[in-house]
Scaffold this active site. Structure first.
Site, PDB file in Angstrom:
ATOM      1  N   ASP A 121      40.525  -0.639  -3.118  1.00  0.00           N
ATOM      2  CA  ASP A 121      41.313   1.115  -3.269  1.00  0.00           C
ATOM      3  C   ASP A 121      40.739   1.485  -5.081  1.00  0.00           C
ATOM      4  O   ASP A 121      40.331   2.896  -4.911  1.00  0.00           O
ATOM      5  CB  ASP A 121      42.952   0.669  -3.029  1.00  0.00           C
ATOM      6  CG  ASP A 121      43.585   0.243  -1.860  1.00  0.00           C
ATOM      7  OD1 ASP A 121      42.113   0.059  -0.874  1.00  0.00           O
ATOM      8  OD2 ASP A 121      44.289  -0.015  -1.675  1.00  0.00           O
ATOM      9  N   SER A 169      41.148   0.328   5.505  1.00  0.00           N
ATOM     10  CA  SER A 169      42.123  -0.054   3.965  1.00  0.00           C
ATOM     11  C   SER A 169      40.941   0.904   3.347  1.00  0.00           C
ATOM     12  O   SER A 169      41.270   1.123   1.888  1.00  0.00           O
ATOM     13  CB  SER A 169      42.200  -1.506   3.813  1.00  0.00           C
ATOM     14  OG  SER A 169      42.888  -1.536   4.061  1.00  0.00           O
ATOM     15  N   GLU A 176      42.780  -5.315  -1.791  1.00  0.00           N
ATOM     16  CA  GLU A 176      43.793  -4.464  -1.366  1.00  0.00           C
ATOM     17  C   GLU A 176      43.251  -3.556  -2.593  1.00  0.00           C
ATOM     18  O   GLU A 176      42.428  -2.314  -2.719  1.00  0.00           O
ATOM     19  CB  GLU A 176      44.102  -4.243  -0.763  1.00  0.00           C
ATOM     20  CG  GLU A 176      44.778  -3.325  -0.119  1.00  0.00           C
ATOM     21  CD  GLU A 176      44.163  -2.463   0.986  1.00  0.00           C
ATOM     22  OE1 GLU A 176      44.616  -3.765   2.042  1.00  0.00           O
ATOM     23  OE2 GLU A 176      43.768  -1.917   0.973  1.00  0.00           O
ATOM     24  N   ASP A 226      39.475  11.715  19.369  1.00  0.00           N
ATOM     25  CA  ASP A 226      40.333  10.917  20.292  1.00  0.00           C
ATOM     26  C   ASP A 226      41.218  10.208  19.771  1.00  0.00           C
ATOM     27  O   ASP A 226      40.605   9.745  18.660  1.00  0.00           O
ATOM     28  CB  ASP A 226      38.619  10.270  20.709  1.00  0.00           C
ATOM     29  CG  ASP A 226      37.840   9.953  19.756  1.00  0.00           C
ATOM     30  OD1 ASP A 226      38.589   9.365  18.596  1.00  0.00           O
ATOM     31  OD2 ASP A 226      37.070  11.069  19.271  1.00  0.00           O
ATOM     32  N   GLY A 270      35.344  15.716  19.902  1.00  0.00           N
ATOM     33  CA  GLY A 270      36.417  16.448  20.035  1.00  0.00           C
ATOM     34  C   GLY A 270      37.544  15.640  19.431  1.00  0.00           C
ATOM     35  O   GLY A 270      37.195  13.885  19.409  1.00  0.00           O
ATOM     36  N   ASP A 279      32.781  15.031  13.917  1.00  0.00           N
ATOM     37  CA  ASP A 279      32.894  14.448  15.246  1.00  0.00           C
ATOM     38  C   ASP A 279      31.755  13.671  15.427  1.00  0.00           C
ATOM     39  O   ASP A 279      30.878  13.088  15.464  1.00  0.00           O
ATOM     40  CB  ASP A 279      33.106  15.982  16.216  1.00  0.00           C
ATOM     41  CG  ASP A 279      33.401  15.268  17.604  1.00  0.00           C
ATOM     42  OD1 ASP A 279      34.208  14.097  17.945  1.00  0.00           O
ATOM     43  OD2 ASP A 279      33.530  16.013  18.578  1.00  0.00           O
TER      44      ASP A 279
END
Ligand code: NAG
Ligand code: NAG
Ligand code: NAG
Ligand code: NAG
Ligand code: NAG
Ligand code: NAG
Ligand code: NAG
Ligand code: NAG
Ligand code: NAG
Ligand code: NAG
Length: 635
Positions: A309, A553, A305, A615, A613, A594
């Site tokens: 990152d 992540s 992780e 969701d 749109g 989108d």
């Protein structure tokens, strides 16, 4: 034997006679059972003196949504005029009426006014009191409790205050709260502390990431981004063509929880292949509650992780400096509340030992942090990305609401707070769902939203993918490789105004085929995520090799990098930071790509579906940096 505890702080100097007017009482808190591992002792010295803290009700909470919108809604005349930390503290500091009401109560109960100290910053009154007097004040019975580990604690099972005072007080310590240092027992490593188990990176689900899959050749052009995501793939996907100019004026923070730790040589390995200018670049380490870069445990579970990152964030925002908030020691680790305590002293004092790390760490184990709890020891950066999460069902609504208010305060100060939305689609961590009594179980069927992703005052980031054999120039889908984008509707938080129109349109045009048994379909609760970004096939250097990583992540730090670059442009133009972005994004979805393909299966269902749109799979879509930049520069 009499318990010494830490109770004998002061000689008992006062006696609280004084006729107490009969007044109606209101129970402030009570509990029906002890937390696990505790038992009652019968040797409490009730003449011992203890420090008492009365946390007063914050002021202006009912106005706080509006205060945040005033500075975050692009149509507000105050857009971008964020509050300073001091202003936020002042706005929420208890009202004079509240302070006086509680002081009057104490005085009427016979406590000499000079003994009561008011701490404006923390919104609390403190005083020292003999246990016997505290019992009388709170109509409570105190006992000493002992934990399996030997830790001792003073607590009661219920307490009350005059009814007229009830709405001025949040809670009083010590009372029910077992917020005492405990040493962690073996085999207990995950239940107490990091309920905030890592979202995404090696989630302990069946869909385990292809960790360990060693990448032999990194494709150097953009034709293979469907198989391997590199920083250049992301720049092409999201149209990031920008050179930062403000450098040290800007800041971008990544939060990691010990024992996760980045490996410096991996950062350089990544830099050598992807941006030689960042070789040797390290994040500035801000340690909260003993947070450290442990190097004894390695592998993708411990380095994945953090490496992911930081490698992507450093590359994408270079040369803007990164701050690493490393939270918690090796023994207890920590929770989101411990991080928040670290950036806001006024938040300290309300932690819950079931959920949060308690510092200083009482454990004798090697690596336990004995220093003071980190309370407001560092400032928040302009953008903060966290790729960890828990299930809403893991903690109480009260706990989550309290924490969510704190994200709102960060937004008021111009801080952009991002959380990844989860990797198990509509299911909870580990792919489990809740049963009707909201307990998580392998055979649960109710969708299980993640927290803090459902807090309306954070920006929740879902995951997309480049479809097989497609390129960075084709539309992406919701991520359906290895992981599924966390999304759905909160069981705790009401729908914020800024998303009402978008979510109403979703229900009108694409009503999902599920019932109230499966999720809160009232159309009145918070829908998430808000935004998304690629979360599949990230090339990451881990322990000397390159591997592929999957998860929201990855998405959250990438979106955080993009917002950090936009802040850079705003600073260069003499503007302030973008702060809480959701009101802007929902008013200007045209600045996002989108996403209309894919779904987020879970709980034995196909989950929700990505549609035109907003969701509950990919939110409003993925960033278009060029358009977002123009949008935010025009306000
Ligand atoms: C911690 O150390 C103290 C003092 O050495 C000892 O009394 C106590 O039993 C130890 N606690 C645990 C949980 O090992
Ligand atoms: C990374 O770059 C080095 C050259 O700097 C190259 O030798 C190596 O093959 C690259 N790694 C991969 C996995 O392609
Ligand atoms: C892309 O992947 C295909 C199939 O793995 C491979 O044949 C091709 O050489 C790759 N393209 C590049 C530019 O490496
Ligand atoms: C690693 O382990 C050694 C021995 O167990 C210990 O002395 C050292 O403090 C540990 N260091 C870190 C960073 O975990
Ligand atoms: C602490 O958290 C646990 C689990 O979320 C909850 O059951 C308990 O009521 C909380 N304690 C207090 C005093 O709020
Ligand atoms: C999910 O369910 C399985 C099977 O009951 C269990 O082993 C696992 O611990 C659960 N995971 C979580 C995160 O609750
Ligand atoms: C779910 O599993 C629990 C035990 O894990 C069991 O007690 C319960 O009966 C099961 N419920 C259903 C509906 O199968
Ligand atoms: C992708 O292309 C390869 C080679 O052209 C083909 O074998 C494979 O079936 C394609 N996959 C998809 C999902 O279309
Ligand atoms: C769904 O949310 C609404 C609004 O918060 C609430 O009134 C309702 O009780 C919730 N329904 C369920 C089944 O929890
Ligand atoms: C990298 O991977 C290769 C082959 O999979 C393996 O032999 C080597 O030990 C790995 N290197 C490290 C540092 O783990």
């Amino acid at each position: 034997m009499r318990l010494p505890l830490a109770f004998l702080l002061l000689p008992v100097l006062f006696s609280e006679a004084g006729a107490r007017p009969l007044s109606r009482r209101a129970v402030l808190e009570s509990r029906d059972r002890l937390p696990a591992g505790w038992s009652k002792r019968d040797d409490l010295n009730k003449r011992g003196v203890v420090p008492v803290r009365i946390n007063l009700r914050q002021n202006n909470l009912e106005r706080s949504d509006q205060l945040l919108m005033d500075v975050s809604d692009p149509d507000s005349p105050r857009y971008g005029q964020h509050y300073t930390a001091q202003e936020v503290a002042d706005i929420f500091a208890p009202s004079k009426e509240t302070v006086n009401a509680v002081k009057d109560w104490l005085r009427d109960a016979g406590v000499a006014p000079h003994r009561v100290k008011y701490n404006h910053g923390q919104g609390s009154l403190t005083l020292n009191m003999a246990v016997a007097d505290l019992e009388e004040l709170l109509h409570a019975e105190y006992n000493a409790y002992e934990h399996d580990t030997g830790a001792l604690h003073l607590a009661c099972e219920s307490y009350s205050v005059p009814a007229s005072v009830k709405h001025h007080v949040d809670f009083i310590l010590p009372t029910l709260h077992f917020d005492v240092p405990l040493s962690k027992r073996d085999g207990d490593a995950n239940d107490k502390v990091l309920k905030a188990s890592k979202v995404g990176w090696p989630d302990k689900s069946a869909t385990r990431p292809k960790q360990g899959t060693t990448v032999e050749n990194i494709f150097s052009d953009l034709t293979n981004c469907s198989q391997q995501i590199t920083p250049d793939c992301l720049r092409a996907l999201y149209k990031i063509d920008y050179s930062p100019v403000t450098k040290d004026q800007n800041s971008y923070g990544i939060v990691e929880y010990t024992p996760q730790a980045y490996v410096p040589s991996d950062l350089d390995l990544f830099a050598k292949n992807f941006s030689r200018s960042t070789i040797g670049v390290r994040p500035k380490l801000v340690s909260f509650d003993g947070g450290l870069l442990q190097s004894n445990q390695t592998g993708s579970d411990f380095n994945g992780e953090s490496n992911l990152d930081l490698q992507y964030a450093i590359n994408l925002v270079d040369p803007i400096p990164l701050t690493l908030y490393q939270v918690g020691d090796l023994v207890e680790s920590a929770s989101f509340n411990n991080f928040l305590d670290g950036v806001d002293a006024s938040y300290c004092g309300g932690d819950n030992s079931t959920e949060d790390g308690i510092y200083p760490d009482a454990s004798n184990a090697t690596g336990s942090y004995k220093g003071p709890e980190s309370c407001g020891t560092a400032k928040p950066t302009y953008v903060i990305s966290t790729s960890y999460g828990m299930n809403e069902a893991d903690a109480t609504p009260a706990y989550e609401r309290r924490q969510c208010e704190e994200y709102k305060k960060l937004g008021m100060q111009g801080v952009t707070v991002l959380y990844s939305s989860g990797d198990s689609g509509v299911a909870g961590s580990g792919g489990n769902c809740t049963n009707p009594t909201t307990a998580l179980s392998a055979n649960g069927t109710r969708f299980t939203p993640g927290f803090p992703a459902t807090c309306p005052w954070v920006t929740s980031v879902g995951a997309t993918q480049i479809n097989p054999n497609s390129t960075v120039f084709d539309p992406e889908s919701a991520c359906e490789q290895v992981i599924y984008s966390g999304g759905g509707f909160s069981d705790v938080f009401a729908m914020p105004k800024y998303q009402k129109t978008a979510v109403a349109k979703y229900f009108k045009d694409y009503k999902p085929p599920y019932t109230a048994q499966q999720y809160n379909n009232s159309q009145a609760t918070r829908g998430f995520p808000d935004i998304s970004a690629n979360g599949a096939n990230y090339v990451v250097a881990i322990n000397g090799n390159f591997s592929l990583a999957f998860g929201t992540s990855a998405s959250s730090p990438v979106v955080g990098s993009i917002f950090t670059l936009i802040n850079d442009a705003r600073f260069a133009a003499g503007l302030g930071p973008i702060g809480f972005v959701n009101p802007m994004l929902y008013k200007h979805p045209e600045a996002l790509n989108d996403i209309t393909m894919g779904g987020n299966q879970g709980c034995g269902t196909p989950g929700f579906t990505a549609v035109p749109g907003w969701d509950p799979v990919t939110g409003l879509g993925t960033p278009n940096f060029e358009k977002l930049l123009a949008l935010f520069l025009s306000h």
